[in-house]
Design a protein around this motif. Structure first.
Motif, mmCIF file in Angstrom:
data_model
loop_
_atom_site.group_PDB
_atom_site.id
_atom_site.type_symbol
_atom_site.label_atom_id
_atom_site.label_comp_id
_atom_site.label_asym_id
_atom_site.label_seq_id
_atom_site.Cartn_x
_atom_site.Cartn_y
_atom_site.Cartn_z
ATOM 1 N N PHE A 1 7.144 1.813 5.503
ATOM 2 C CA PHE A 1 6.764 1.358 4.160
ATOM 3 C C PHE A 1 6.575 -0.162 4.061
ATOM 4 O O PHE A 1 7.283 -0.930 4.705
ATOM 5 C CB PHE A 1 7.823 1.799 3.145
ATOM 6 C CG PHE A 1 7.973 3.293 3.057
ATOM 7 C CD1 PHE A 1 7.097 4.056 2.300
ATOM 8 C CD2 PHE A 1 8.996 3.946 3.747
ATOM 9 C CE1 PHE A 1 7.224 5.430 2.229
ATOM 10 C CE2 PHE A 1 9.132 5.325 3.681
ATOM 11 C CZ PHE A 1 8.236 6.070 2.915
ATOM 12 N N ASP A 2 5.629 -0.534 3.197
ATOM 13 C CA ASP A 2 5.399 -1.961 2.920
ATOM 14 C C ASP A 2 6.450 -2.510 1.961
ATOM 15 O O ASP A 2 6.764 -3.703 1.984
ATOM 16 C CB ASP A 2 4.017 -2.166 2.269
ATOM 17 C CG ASP A 2 2.882 -1.733 3.169
ATOM 18 O OD1 ASP A 2 2.929 -2.068 4.365
ATOM 19 O OD2 ASP A 2 1.961 -1.061 2.686
ATOM 20 N N ALA A 3 6.945 -1.661 1.073
ATOM 21 C CA ALA A 3 7.927 -2.101 0.076
ATOM 22 C C ALA A 3 8.867 -0.954 -0.281
ATOM 23 O O ALA A 3 8.476 0.219 -0.256
ATOM 24 C CB ALA A 3 7.219 -2.596 -1.177
ATOM 25 N N ILE B 1 1.915 9.832 -6.287
ATOM 26 C CA ILE B 1 3.384 9.783 -6.318
ATOM 27 C C ILE B 1 3.958 11.130 -5.906
ATOM 28 O O ILE B 1 3.636 12.163 -6.494
ATOM 29 C CB ILE B 1 3.903 9.413 -7.727
ATOM 30 C CG1 ILE B 1 3.379 8.036 -8.159
ATOM 31 C CG2 ILE B 1 5.428 9.429 -7.748
ATOM 32 C CD1 ILE B 1 3.749 7.658 -9.591
ATOM 33 N N THR B 2 4.808 11.117 -4.888
ATOM 34 C CA THR B 2 5.502 12.328 -4.431
ATOM 35 C C THR B 2 6.994 12.130 -4.624
ATOM 36 O O THR B 2 7.565 11.147 -4.121
ATOM 37 C CB THR B 2 5.226 12.592 -2.935
ATOM 38 O OG1 THR B 2 3.814 12.685 -2.739
ATOM 39 C CG2 THR B 2 5.888 13.870 -2.476
ATOM 40 N N LEU B 3 7.636 13.027 -5.353
ATOM 41 C CA LEU B 3 9.085 12.971 -5.546
ATOM 42 C C LEU B 3 9.716 14.100 -4.751
ATOM 43 O O LEU B 3 9.356 15.270 -4.917
ATOM 44 C CB LEU B 3 9.437 13.103 -7.034
ATOM 45 C CG LEU B 3 8.812 12.082 -7.991
ATOM 46 C CD1 LEU B 3 9.331 12.290 -9.414
ATOM 47 C CD2 LEU B 3 9.079 10.654 -7.540
ATOM 48 N N LYS C 1 0.836 -1.209 0.000
ATOM 49 C CA LYS C 1 0.000 0.000 0.000
ATOM 50 C C LYS C 1 0.874 1.264 0.000
ATOM 51 O O LYS C 1 0.530 2.266 -0.603
ATOM 52 C CB LYS C 1 -0.914 0.010 1.239
ATOM 53 C CG LYS C 1 -1.942 -1.120 1.252
ATOM 54 C CD LYS C 1 -3.096 -0.829 0.285
ATOM 55 C CE LYS C 1 -4.156 -1.913 0.317
ATOM 56 N NZ LYS C 1 -3.812 -3.106 -0.456
ATOM 57 N N THR C 2 1.984 1.192 0.730
ATOM 58 C CA THR C 2 2.910 2.327 0.788
ATOM 59 C C THR C 2 4.281 1.879 0.296
ATOM 60 O O THR C 2 4.802 0.854 0.740
ATOM 61 C CB THR C 2 3.051 2.863 2.231
ATOM 62 O OG1 THR C 2 3.423 1.777 3.099
ATOM 63 C CG2 THR C 2 1.754 3.476 2.714
ATOM 64 N N MET C 3 4.863 2.653 -0.636
ATOM 65 C CA MET C 3 6.149 2.289 -1.227
ATOM 66 C C MET C 3 7.124 3.458 -1.188
ATOM 67 O O MET C 3 6.724 4.622 -1.291
ATOM 68 C CB MET C 3 5.957 1.842 -2.678
ATOM 69 C CG MET C 3 5.161 0.560 -2.854
ATOM 70 S SD MET C 3 5.020 0.067 -4.597
ATOM 71 C CE MET C 3 6.754 -0.233 -5.030
ATOM 72 N N LEU C 4 8.407 3.121 -1.069
ATOM 73 C CA LEU C 4 9.483 4.102 -1.160
ATOM 74 C C LEU C 4 10.384 3.696 -2.319
ATOM 75 O O LEU C 4 10.845 2.556 -2.377
ATOM 76 C CB LEU C 4 10.292 4.138 0.143
ATOM 77 C CG LEU C 4 11.525 5.052 0.150
ATOM 78 C CD1 LEU C 4 11.107 6.528 0.091
ATOM 79 C CD2 LEU C 4 12.385 4.805 1.391
ATOM 80 N N LYS D 1 0.162 4.926 -2.081
ATOM 81 C CA LYS D 1 1.106 6.046 -2.059
ATOM 82 C C LYS D 1 2.526 5.560 -2.365
ATOM 83 O O LYS D 1 2.965 4.540 -1.858
ATOM 84 C CB LYS D 1 1.094 6.701 -0.663
ATOM 85 C CG LYS D 1 1.944 7.936 -0.525
ATOM 86 C CD LYS D 1 1.329 9.119 -1.235
ATOM 87 C CE LYS D 1 2.166 10.378 -1.091
ATOM 88 N NZ LYS D 1 1.677 11.471 -1.951
ATOM 89 N N ILE D 2 3.221 6.314 -3.229
ATOM 90 C CA ILE D 2 4.642 6.056 -3.502
ATOM 91 C C ILE D 2 5.408 7.355 -3.260
ATOM 92 O O ILE D 2 5.038 8.417 -3.784
ATOM 93 C CB ILE D 2 4.894 5.603 -4.951
ATOM 94 C CG1 ILE D 2 4.089 4.345 -5.299
ATOM 95 C CG2 ILE D 2 6.391 5.343 -5.177
ATOM 96 C CD1 ILE D 2 4.228 3.904 -6.748
#
Length: 248
Positions: free
Chosen positions: A132-134, A115-117, A64-67, A88-89
């Motif tokens: 984060f999940d991943a 997506i937030t950069l 669900k949440t990624m970095l 969310k990434i």
């Protein structure tokens, strides 16, 4: 430790007084406007297949949440959104030039809400433990100034049971792929970089950094040492590229 020291000594601008981290940021700022084109051009589009294969390792956990670390222009984050549909990434990178191009792409695709950069350093990730999940990294870990510190930070911000997927160049060992690869990387790649991106240094640094980077079992050992479990390594395209997968 010798492999770790070797890769930390490889820098884009020999003789510069800047740290490796500062040199990497400068290098990517300089080539940001041509980076996506060169990636696909020099790999003949195979890098897209590699990225898809890497992301398939995360399907089972449905993050669900990624970095996305060393996100560059956000290519991998954008592909992750399409293939995995997380909520969310966040992508982090030390090059503002690359991030600026990435934000334009994200906005054009209408993905700014997902997506937030943002500017961020892999060695001091500005998120709380177990966020984060991943976590993904595509062609970025060999640029870390301190590899172990960066990997340990990723382990810290990953939730227990979460997955790390690293995609990175490696050195093929099979004849004649090894010889062709070395020829292409050592002589042709810098010329293409000089011609298209006006930066021979960046594309001379690439083969040197790949050659010095710990690979296969050596990289698996480092991942285990910083706290990851169930570490695997899968080579692609006769060993030109490797996918490292690990769980916290």
């Amino acid at each position: 430790m010798s492999e770790m020291q070797d890769v930390q000594k490889i820098v884009p601008f020999e003789g510069s007084k800047l740290s490796k981290k500062e040199q990497i940021a400068t290098m990517f700022d300089n080539i940001a406007y041509r980076y996506d084109f060169l990636n696909h051009f020099m790999s003949m589009g195979i890098d897209i297949i590699w990225r898809k294969k890497a992301l398939n390792y995360l399907r089972s956990i449905q993050p669900k949440t990624m970095l996305d670390v060393a996100t560059g222009t956000g290519d991998f984050a954008i592909m992750a959104e399409k293939r995995l549909n997380p909520e969310k990434i966040v992508g982090i990178d030390i090059s503002e030039g690359m991030l600026a191009h990435g934000r334009e792409k994200v906005e054009k695709l209408g993905l700014s809400n997902k997506i937030t950069l943002q500017a961020g350093d892999s060695e001091t990730i500005s998120f709380q433990d177990k966020t984060f999940d991943a976590i993904t990294v595509a062609f970025g870990v060999r640029n870390f100034e301190n590899l172990e510190k960066g990997l340990a930070e990723m382990c810290r911000v990953l939730k227990p049971g979460g997955k790390l997927v690293i995609l990175e160049f490696s050195n093929p060992t099979v004849f004649p792929i090894k010889q062709l690869y070395n020829l292409y990387f050592r002589y042709i790649t810098p010329l293409i970089g000089k011609w298209i991106a006006k930066s021979q240094e960046a594309y001379s640094y690439l083969p040197e950094s790949v050659k010095a980077f710990p690979q296969g079992e050596a990289m698996k050992t480092i991942l285990n040492n910083v706290g990851f479990q169930a570490v695997t390594c899968k080579t692609l395209s006769f060993g030109i590229c490797s996918i490292y997968c690990a769980t916290r």
